[in-house]
Every structure is written in structure tokens, then in C-alpha cells.
Design an enzyme around this catalytic site. Structure first.
Site, PDB file in Angstrom:
ATOM      1  CE  LYS A   1     -25.198 -21.337 -41.518  1.00 37.21           C
ATOM      2  NZ  LYS A   1     -24.231 -20.506 -40.775  1.00 37.21           N
ATOM      3  CB  SER A   2     -20.244 -19.871 -46.651  1.00 31.71           C
ATOM      4  OG  SER A   2     -19.996 -20.474 -45.415  1.00 31.71           O
TER       5      SER A   2
ATOM      6  NE  ARG B   1     -17.642 -15.843 -47.949  1.00 28.07           N
ATOM      7  CZ  ARG B   1     -17.788 -16.377 -46.725  1.00 28.07           C
ATOM      8  NH1 ARG B   1     -18.986 -16.794 -46.329  1.00 28.07           N
ATOM      9  NH2 ARG B   1     -16.765 -16.484 -45.907  1.00 28.07           N
TER      10      ARG B   1
ATOM     11  CG  ASP C   1     -19.344 -24.755 -39.589  1.00 29.29           C
ATOM     12  OD1 ASP C   1     -18.824 -24.319 -38.549  1.00 29.29           O
ATOM     13  OD2 ASP C   1     -19.620 -24.023 -40.567  1.00 29.29           O
TER      14      ASP C   1
HETATM   15  C1  S3P Z   1     -17.857 -19.399 -42.176  1.00 34.92           C
HETATM   16  C2  S3P Z   1     -16.648 -19.657 -41.635  1.00 34.92           C
HETATM   17  C3  S3P Z   1     -16.410 -20.544 -40.491  1.00 34.92           C
HETATM   18  C4  S3P Z   1     -17.650 -21.398 -40.183  1.00 34.92           C
HETATM   19  C5  S3P Z   1     -18.929 -20.617 -40.289  1.00 34.92           C
HETATM   20  C6  S3P Z   1     -19.090 -20.044 -41.681  1.00 34.92           C
HETATM   21  C7  S3P Z   1     -17.957 -18.458 -43.310  1.00 34.92           C
HETATM   22  O1  S3P Z   1     -16.102 -19.774 -39.349  1.00 34.92           O
HETATM   23  O2  S3P Z   1     -17.558 -21.979 -38.904  1.00 34.92           O
HETATM   24  O3  S3P Z   1     -20.045 -21.440 -40.007  1.00 34.92           O
HETATM   25  O4  S3P Z   1     -18.981 -18.449 -44.022  1.00 34.92           O
HETATM   26  O5  S3P Z   1     -17.002 -17.705 -43.521  1.00 34.92           O
HETATM   27  P1  S3P Z   1     -14.573 -19.323 -39.077  1.00 34.92           P
HETATM   28  O6  S3P Z   1     -14.143 -18.639 -40.291  1.00 34.92           O
HETATM   29  O7  S3P Z   1     -14.603 -18.398 -37.920  1.00 34.92           O
HETATM   30  O8  S3P Z   1     -13.852 -20.604 -38.784  1.00 34.92           O
END
Ligand code: S3P
Length: 482
Positions: free
Chosen positions: A64-65, A69, A364
Site C-alpha cells: 500500500k505504501s 507513492r 501496522d
Molecule cells: C505509512 C506510514 C505509517 C503506517 C501507515 C503507512 C506510509 O504511518 O502506519 O499505514 O505509507 O508512510 P506513520 O508514518 O504515521 O507511522
């Protein structure tokens, strides 16, 4: 409550917003703007029960991240970015739609295959409508960075869960860079209106917590700055933004800082060159399979192509310490990230002490780790979980309440969660409140696959935000849901 429906024209996502009604958004799979649709539906309850072992192979959805991006850097480069393996979950579909609103041409060319024609840093269009991020904190926060560094004004909004989440942590550095907040809900929450800086001031910013979202927002705003933007984080958080910026040709340097921190320096106004992206399997989604196969007796499952970025594998490290039976095979590089195939067999777990310093690499995964801890022998103490309070739900409370519903007595002491494991014999039997949180939903369904009595969750629809194929893929392994 929430619901996702596949239609001929696209994916319609319904989420609770106004007057108890569900306002839906129809995300086109082509390049049409999203449309608002109205419908009333009820929550989708779902029950998981113990059956036979889980067996077979599973490919987790795209990370997902990285998916967010990939779309955003596609928007910020000139030319065509081809993406393979994109996560087609609601969160990412919202980001795709916002990229269109800011001027990109975003088209789905096949299953998981997308093409983005961007406008380049400094050339975004002012949106004509509110940017709706649904349930997605990552989408909203990263896009605040993008807008904050461009001379455009945009309104940001999301569902009931996102409206509760703190945005000041993102707005603070953006204000230092010259952005202005024109409207905001109480406590710096959305709905809010942000006017970006056309010439963002280059800053050196120390993030108050280890957060890839804060770091990424500052870097994305810094892209349009005439100077060098520096972010210092106290502990290293996931580094996908830095890696992808480098891959797209930005001048970016990463150094270690202090014991566990990092200093990231970005030269502003790069000409980002589009490059093809293959999105690796999401370790945060694979986590549910990893734990389910560990706690359901007799299971033997292969998880294919899971991303092994060390800033994402804290759960794997912890499960191995607990005695999990995981073979890591065929480590290889795919799309600039290391991936591997994991063979997971059921195992007896023992409780462990999980240090606070590991939190950024498994932030997560605590809900599903708490489920594993319930099946372990002895106590598991998970330290330093303050950040869990500001996720899609207050995950610390939601996990504790879910465990209680399933017959486990957890304790919260300060920011630590303590679970006394029941070995293989977890009672189950309750109804778990998911609070619009996909990871709470999937975690407690996994618990129900191995507990004595079935476990019901109050709403499974939010699972579509990150792992739309969770149910059919798990059922193919032998999971019993009804
Ligand atoms: C993410 C960063 C995390 C994570 C989120 C996805 C990201 O949050 O909990 O599900 O893609 O940068 P934080 O950066 O606020 O910890």
C-alpha cells in the site's frame, strides 16, 4: 459501515459520512473523474470459525505504501510512469483519483497495471473539487505535502475515521515552509483547506515521532523548493519515499543520525524522470496470513514475493523470536526492493518482550501480533505503542477490546500492551467492534480461525481499503468465513 462494489465503469466505495447515509464515490478505472453516488447499506458482519489447516500458496496484494507513492511520483514527473502490481484497494484508488484532479492522466491498463502521465514538479493544476481520501491517512498526508509545496489551494476530506486523525503533525512543517491553512476542523483535523507555497522555504525539520508520513510530506513539499530540504527522524521509519525519489532521479542523500535515526537531504526542483515500478507484496497484508498459518494447527502455507525491506519486517523478527516456523526462501530483488517467498508452518509460540525501538518497523502489525500473543504460552509485552492511538482507530483500545470480546484479558500499562497467552486454547466467541479499521477487522477474523468458538466482526467492508481479496484468498487456503 462501508461497502465496495465492482461495477462496469469502476469501483464504487461507500462510506459513512452524512446523516447516517453512505456517500459513495465511483472510481473510474479509466480516466474519468470520480462521481458521488448515494446509497444506504448496512454493515457487513462476518464470522470466522475454526476448520481444517490452512494450506496452499498465496500472493499478497501490492504494498500500500509503495502504491500511493508510485502514483504520486507519477504525478510529479513528466512523461509516462508504468506501474505493475498496484494495490487496487480503496485507499489507493482515492489517491489515483486525487492525482487526476491535480492534473495527471491516470489509466488502468490491466489487472494491477496502471499508467500515469504526470505534469511535473511545479506544474500541478488547482483542484476543482474537494480532495476526498476516504479512509486513507497516508494518501491525505502525503498529498498535503504535495499541495503544501505548490502554489495551489485544495480542500482535504475523508471518512469518519480520517476526520478524527491528527493532521497538525503534517501542517506544522508545511507552515514553516510557507503554506497556509485557510480552514480546519477542531484540533487541526479535516475537513481542511490548505494554500500551498509557490516557493516553499527549504527547511531542516526534526520529526517529533518516527513517522514516514511526516517525513514524506516534508520531502514531497521540498521537491518544489529552490533549496535543500533536510528531514531528521529520531528512529528510521519506512524509506520508500527516499528510495523512489532516488529511482526517479532526485538528488537525495540518506545518512544515519544518532543511534537509530536518519538524516535525509533533498535537493529541490529536480526533474523527475518516470521509471517503471513493480510493486512488491505488502508485508502488512502478508502479516495476517503469516499469523493465521502459525496459529491454525497443521497449516503449511507459502507466501509469495513478500517485500523484505528491513524497515517493514519487525513482525517477522518478532514471530521468529516467539518460535514461529518460517523458512525464508529465494531472496531476490524485484522493483528495487528485496522480496522473498516464505514457507509458514503451524507452531507453538512463546510470549516475548517486544522493544519499543522495533515499533517503526512493524507499526501496522501490532493488532495481528496481539492475536499471535493470545495463542502463545506466557506473557507478551509490546512496548511503546503510543502511535497506535492515532491510526485508523485507536488501535490500542480497539485491540484490547477485541481481545476481551474473545475471552482474553489484556492490560494496557502506559503505552504498553500486555497479553497473557492461552497457548492453543483461546475461547473466542465474541462480537468485535472494528471502528472502520481494516487491520482490526482482519486480525480478529484470523483469531476466529483458531479459537474454540467462532468470532464475529461488526463490519468487514473496510478490508477493501488495503486487502480487497482477503476473503477469497484466505478461503482458497481453507479459511472458514460466513
Ligand atoms: C505509512 C506510514 C505509517 C503506517 C501507515 C503507512 C506510509 O504511518 O502506519 O499505514 O505509507 O508512510 P506513520 O508514518 O504515521 O507511522
Amino acid at each position: 459501515m462501508g461497502l465496495a462494489l465492482m461495477t462496469k465503469r469502476g469501483v464504487a466505495c461507500y462510506q459513512p459520512k452524512r446523516d447516517g447515509k453512505l456517500i459513495g464515490t465511483l472510481f473510474s478505472l479509466y480516466n474519468d473523474p470520480a462521481q458521488e453516488v448515494l446509497m444506504e447499506v448496512s454493515a457487513q458482519r462476518l464470522t470466522a470459525r475454526r476448520g481444517g489447516p490452512l494450506r496452499g500458496r498465496i500472493k499478497p496484494p501490492g504494498d500500500k505504501s509503495i502504491s500511493h507513492r508510485a502514483l504520486i511520483l507519477g504525478l510529479l514527473s513528466i512523461g509516462e510512469t508504468a506501474i505493475e502490481g498496484l494495490l487496487e484497494g480503496d485507499d489507493v484508488l482515492h489517491t489515483a483519483d486525487v492525482c487526476r484532479e491535480l492534473g495527471a492522466d491516470v489509466v488502468r491498463t490491466g489487472e494491477g497495471c496502471w499508467r500515469v502521465r504526470g505534469c511535473g514538479v511545479g506544474s500541478l493544476l488547482a483542484p476543482r473539487k474537494t480532495l476526498d481520501f476516504g479512509n486513507s491517512g497516508t494518501g491525505m498526508r502525503l498529498m498535503m505535502g504535495v499541495v503544501g509545496g505548490h502554489g495551489i489551494t485544495a480542500s482535504f476530506d475523508g471518512d469518519a475515521s480520517l476526520r478524527k486523525r491528527p493532521m497538525r503533525r503534517i501542517l506544522d512543517p508545511l507552515l514553516l515552509m510557507g503554506a497556509e491553512v485557510l480552514k480546519q476542523a477542531e484540533g487541526g483535523r479535516c475537513p481542511l483547506e490548505l494554500k500551498g507555497a509557490s516557493e516553499p522555504i527549504p527547511i531542516e525539520y526534526r520529526t517529533p515521532v518516527a513517522s514516514a508520513q511526516i517525513k514524506s510530506a516534508v520531502l514531497l513539499a521540498g521537491l518544489n523548493s529552490p533549496g535543500r530540504t533536510v528531514v531528521i527522524e529520531p528512529e528510521a521509519s519506512r524509506d520508500h519515499t527516499e528510495r523512489m525519489l532516488k529511482y526517479f532521479g532526485a538528488g537525495i542523500e540518506v545518512e544515519s543520525f544518532g543511534e537509530n535515526g536518519r538524516k535525509i537531504s533533498l535537493e529541490g526542483r529536480p526533474e523527475l524522470r518516470p521509471a517503471p515500478i513493480a510493486v512488491p507484496g505488502d508485508p502488512s497484508s502478508a502479516a495476517f496470513v503469516l499469523v493465521a498459518a502459525t496459529i491454525v494447527p497443521g497449516s503449511d502455507v507459502i507466501i509469495e514475493s513478500m517485500m523484505m525491506n528491513p524497515l517493514r519486517t519487525g513482525l517477522l523478527t518478532t514471530l521468529l523470536e516467539m518460535g514461529a516456523d518460517v523458512e525464508i526462501n529465494d531472496r531476490r530483488e524485484e522493483g528495487g526492493e528485496e522480496v522473498a517467498d516464505l514457507r509458514v508452518r503451524a507452531a507453538e509460540l512463546r510470549g516475548v518482550d517486544v522493544p519499543a525501538g522495533r515499533a517503526p518497523s512493524m507499526i501496522d502489525e501490532y493488532p495481528i501480533l496481539a492475536v499471535a500473543a493470545a495463542f502463545a504460552h506466557g506473557q507478551t509485552r509490546m512496548r511503546g505503542l503510543n502511535e497506535l492511538r492515532v491510526k485508523e482507530s485507536d488501535r490500542l483500545e480497539a485491540v484490547a477490546a477485541g481481545l476481551r470480546a474473545a475471552g482474553i484479558e489484556p492490560r494496557i500499562i502506559g503505552d504498553d500492551l500486555i497479553v497473557e497467552g492461552h497457548g492453543g486454547d483461546v475461547p473466542g466467541g465474541g462480537l468485535v467492534a472494528t471502528h472502520l479499521d481494516h487491520r482490526i477487522a482482519m486480525s480478529f477474523l484470523c483469531l476466529g480461525l483458531a479459537s474454540r468458538r467462532p468470532v464475529e466482526i461488526d463490519d468487514a467492508s473496510m478490508i477493501a481499503t488495503s486487502f480487497p481479496t482477503f476473503r477469497p484468498q484466505m478461503e482458497r487456503l481453507g479459511a472458514q468465513f460466513a
